[in-house]
Design an enzyme around this catalytic site. Sequence first.
Site, PDB file in Angstrom:
ATOM      1  N   ASP A  99       0.821  -1.204   0.000  1.00 50.13           N
ATOM      2  CA  ASP A  99       0.000   0.000   0.000  1.00 50.13           C
ATOM      3  C   ASP A  99       0.862   1.264   0.000  1.00 50.13           C
ATOM      4  O   ASP A  99       1.476   1.601   1.012  1.00 50.13           O
ATOM      5  CB  ASP A  99      -0.903  -0.021   1.237  1.00 50.13           C
ATOM      6  N   SER A 102      -0.107   4.333   2.710  1.00 48.82           N
ATOM      7  CA  SER A 102       0.113   4.301   4.153  1.00 48.82           C
ATOM      8  C   SER A 102       1.541   3.833   4.405  1.00 48.82           C
ATOM      9  O   SER A 102       2.256   3.473   3.468  1.00 48.82           O
ATOM     10  CB  SER A 102      -0.895   3.388   4.854  1.00 48.82           C
ATOM     11  N   ASN A 104       2.653   1.863   7.554  1.00 49.45           N
ATOM     12  CA  ASN A 104       2.869   0.871   8.604  1.00 49.45           C
ATOM     13  C   ASN A 104       2.628  -0.544   8.098  1.00 49.45           C
ATOM     14  O   ASN A 104       1.824  -0.769   7.200  1.00 49.45           O
ATOM     15  CB  ASN A 104       1.938   1.130   9.785  1.00 49.45           C
ATOM     16  N   TRP A 106       1.167  -4.109   9.370  1.00 44.23           N
ATOM     17  CA  TRP A 106       0.422  -4.780  10.434  1.00 44.23           C
ATOM     18  C   TRP A 106      -0.185  -6.079   9.910  1.00 44.23           C
ATOM     19  O   TRP A 106      -0.509  -6.211   8.732  1.00 44.23           O
ATOM     20  CB  TRP A 106      -0.658  -3.889  11.043  1.00 44.23           C
ATOM     21  N   TYR A 143     -10.121   3.259   9.386  1.00 44.22           N
ATOM     22  CA  TYR A 143     -10.336   3.203   7.951  1.00 44.22           C
ATOM     23  C   TYR A 143     -11.775   3.595   7.646  1.00 44.22           C
ATOM     24  O   TYR A 143     -12.610   3.703   8.550  1.00 44.22           O
ATOM     25  CB  TYR A 143     -10.051   1.791   7.421  1.00 44.22           C
ATOM     26  N   ASP A 283      -1.799   5.707  -5.375  1.00 43.49           N
ATOM     27  CA  ASP A 283      -2.031   4.876  -4.190  1.00 43.49           C
ATOM     28  C   ASP A 283      -2.425   3.463  -4.606  1.00 43.49           C
ATOM     29  O   ASP A 283      -3.546   3.209  -5.041  1.00 43.49           O
ATOM     30  CB  ASP A 283      -3.136   5.518  -3.351  1.00 43.49           C
ATOM     31  N   THR A 286      -5.657   1.657  -3.123  1.00 42.17           N
ATOM     32  CA  THR A 286      -7.000   2.056  -3.534  1.00 42.17           C
ATOM     33  C   THR A 286      -7.310   1.408  -4.874  1.00 42.17           C
ATOM     34  O   THR A 286      -6.510   1.499  -5.806  1.00 42.17           O
ATOM     35  CB  THR A 286      -7.100   3.588  -3.652  1.00 42.17           C
TER      36      THR A 286
END
Length: 397
Positions: A99, A102, A104, A106, A143, A283, A286
């Site tokens: 992505d 963003s 991070n 996780w 989100y 992005d 998306t």
Amino acid sequence: MKRIVFLALAVAAALCVVEIELKPLHSTPDERQRQFEFLQSYEKLSINPYKRLFSSHFQAKDDLAAANPEVDIANVMDLQYFGAVSIGTPSQNFRVVFDTGSSNLWVPSKKCHLSVACLTHQKYDASKSSTYVANGTAFAIPYGSGSVKGFISQDTVTFAGLNATKVLFGEVTDLKGFAFWFAKFDGILGMAWQTIAELDIPPLFETLYQQGQISDNSFSIYLTDTIGDKGGKLVIGGVNPAYAASEFRYFPLSSQTYWAIGLDDIKLDDTSYGVQDMVAIVDSGTSLIAGDKKIIDKMKAKFPTQINCTDFSGLPTLTFVLSGFEYTLQPKDYIVSFMNGDQLQCILGIAGINLPSQLSNLIILGDVFIRNYYTHFDYGKSRLGLAASNRIKRETA
């Protein structure tokens, strides 16, 4: 701004066609039933990309020395793109969205007990990793269609055959949102800049570069409309010329936050819908083209209420003007088709989102755009490069 842009990430705009069309989720029992039946169609896809994803993920470094390492990207219905990453020693495998909206990393945690979404995804077990180091700092990310909460841990992360040590990542213990239940990916690997990372955690790609695992501080994303395990490639440390049908043209970033560049105009055929000081964010998290509802609603008024999957002849071209250069999508490029049971359905790959007035100049160029333009994300030179995808060349040959 980060909270608002998160509305257009894959889990907000890519997973659920009802939400893409900006209809409320589950307002009636009948809607709930139709939604469930549609999402069940994911399970009926005759693909199993995961075995191949992970087998290529564990290539030895010597095998990758001749070229930039690459990660296979799987494609589910042109709405979800994801690839392999592994955490811990021995490795625990996960499917993640790469992505660029963003920063991070996780994945679900073994300590996630109460969230339904955790029951259907791989979970990280710290007790099984000899390289795990406890951290425990709480984190949360909202989100558009849910939220994640959990805590930070440290471990070794394997990515494209490269090992990054002492990586801080999120163990998610609470996954809220209907969209997460049916997501084919387990987590998210953010590839934007550290300035927008939760808790100012260095992104994984930056860690790989700082630890000397790659020499060129850049990566590129190549997406196709091929459903299954050959949906695209993530190229680590530069570009693969085989995926480009033209030379790259480069644009300076507006800031080191998102992969944002100046946008001169947006057009349907020759009609302009541009506003002053527009910004385009490229992005990969998306699925669609997204922007402020005031702009997008005017554009969508030019389209029929229902898209005829067999005839795009009356639909306009969609053009983005970047530094005077036009990047055009044909109707077949921005219409997203999928099987709903035994019926082929098509939706417009352009979505409006509610943005405050100070962000009304924002346009998000998601996978609909990247499928047509092979994209080079260059940290080292703070720039973004675009080349025509060789997918276009194959179709017109």
